[in-house]
Design an enzyme around this catalytic site. Sequence first.
Site, mmCIF file in Angstrom:
data_model
loop_
_atom_site.group_PDB
_atom_site.id
_atom_site.type_symbol
_atom_site.label_atom_id
_atom_site.label_comp_id
_atom_site.label_asym_id
_atom_site.label_seq_id
_atom_site.Cartn_x
_atom_site.Cartn_y
_atom_site.Cartn_z
ATOM 1 N N GLY A 104 0.848 -1.190 0.000
ATOM 2 C CA GLY A 104 0.000 0.000 0.000
ATOM 3 C C GLY A 104 0.879 1.234 0.000
ATOM 4 N N GLN A 141 2.795 9.962 1.585
ATOM 5 C CA GLN A 141 4.110 9.311 1.627
ATOM 6 C C GLN A 141 5.003 9.740 0.463
ATOM 7 O OE1 GLN A 141 2.330 5.174 2.279
ATOM 8 N NE2 GLN A 141 4.260 5.057 3.396
ATOM 9 N N CYS A 190 5.999 -0.359 7.304
ATOM 10 C CA CYS A 190 5.579 0.843 6.593
ATOM 11 C C CYS A 190 6.739 1.332 5.736
ATOM 12 C CB CYS A 190 5.187 1.922 7.598
ATOM 13 S SG CYS A 190 4.692 3.467 6.808
ATOM 14 N N LEU A 191 6.448 1.706 4.492
ATOM 15 C CA LEU A 191 7.500 2.196 3.595
ATOM 16 C C LEU A 191 8.095 3.507 4.098
ATOM 17 C CD1 LEU A 191 5.878 1.401 0.128
ATOM 18 C CD2 LEU A 191 7.612 0.083 1.364
ATOM 19 N N HIS A 212 -4.178 0.786 7.767
ATOM 20 C CA HIS A 212 -2.855 1.394 7.746
ATOM 21 C C HIS A 212 -2.814 2.577 6.761
ATOM 22 C CE1 HIS A 212 1.704 1.007 7.852
ATOM 23 N NE2 HIS A 212 1.507 1.807 6.830
ATOM 24 N N GLU A 213 -3.340 2.345 5.557
ATOM 25 C CA GLU A 213 -3.284 3.405 4.538
ATOM 26 C C GLU A 213 -4.229 4.548 4.879
ATOM 27 O OE1 GLU A 213 -0.819 3.310 2.659
ATOM 28 O OE2 GLU A 213 -0.350 1.220 3.116
ATOM 29 N N HIS A 230 -2.687 6.966 7.228
ATOM 30 C CA HIS A 230 -1.754 7.917 6.606
ATOM 31 C C HIS A 230 -2.468 9.213 6.194
ATOM 32 C CE1 HIS A 230 2.159 6.025 6.331
ATOM 33 N NE2 HIS A 230 1.665 4.910 5.827
HETATM 34 ZN ZN ZN Z 1 2.697 3.149 5.820
#
Ligand code: ZN
Length: 188
Positions: free
Chosen positions: A46, A51, A99-100, A141-142, A145
């Site tokens: 995701g 991000q 998480c990226l 999670h997304e 953000h």
């Molecule tokens: Zn993330």
Amino acid sequence: MAVLPIRIMGDAGLHSPAAPVDEITDEIRTLVADMFDTMDAAPGVGLAAPQVGVSLRIYTYGYQDDDGGPWRGVIINPELWMRPIEPGAPDPEEESEGCLSFPGERFPLRRSDEVLVTGSDLDGNPVRIEVTGWRARIMQHEYDHLDGILYLDRLDDGEWKTVQKLARKRGWGVTGQSWTPGVDDIDA
Ligand code: ZN
């Protein structure tokens, strides 16, 4: 088609709420194409627009179950409802996520097991996603953000201390840090 730099925890844009998308323009369509490229290159399951430094309520997701087919999409201006979270401590084996924007690490976090997400797709058509398990975790999670929340913010105090220690060691936790999949040598 472009792989974009992914902002790292501490970047101001990751920690403030994103604005709704008013109109789906060519610029938005390009952004979403680049988000898919970036998510796939990372690789991740995701990616939310904040991000990649764009404070808009958009996220992409892409996940392949062991037994199911590929599950991919984009959602614009999502709303999320979730079943209440079961009380108790998360199982580090089964309930850890990453998480990226804090690449290379995973921490256990209890999430709701079932969510409903509504919003629109890239053509402005309504989308309705009802999912459970890992897919429900990705949605939560997304969605977080878009409200300026990282999963790290939801960890218990002990894990949070570890996060801070790691961030200090790597020079993260300050604004303006990013990494680019395929360019920077980071294992997401
Ligand atoms: Zn993330």
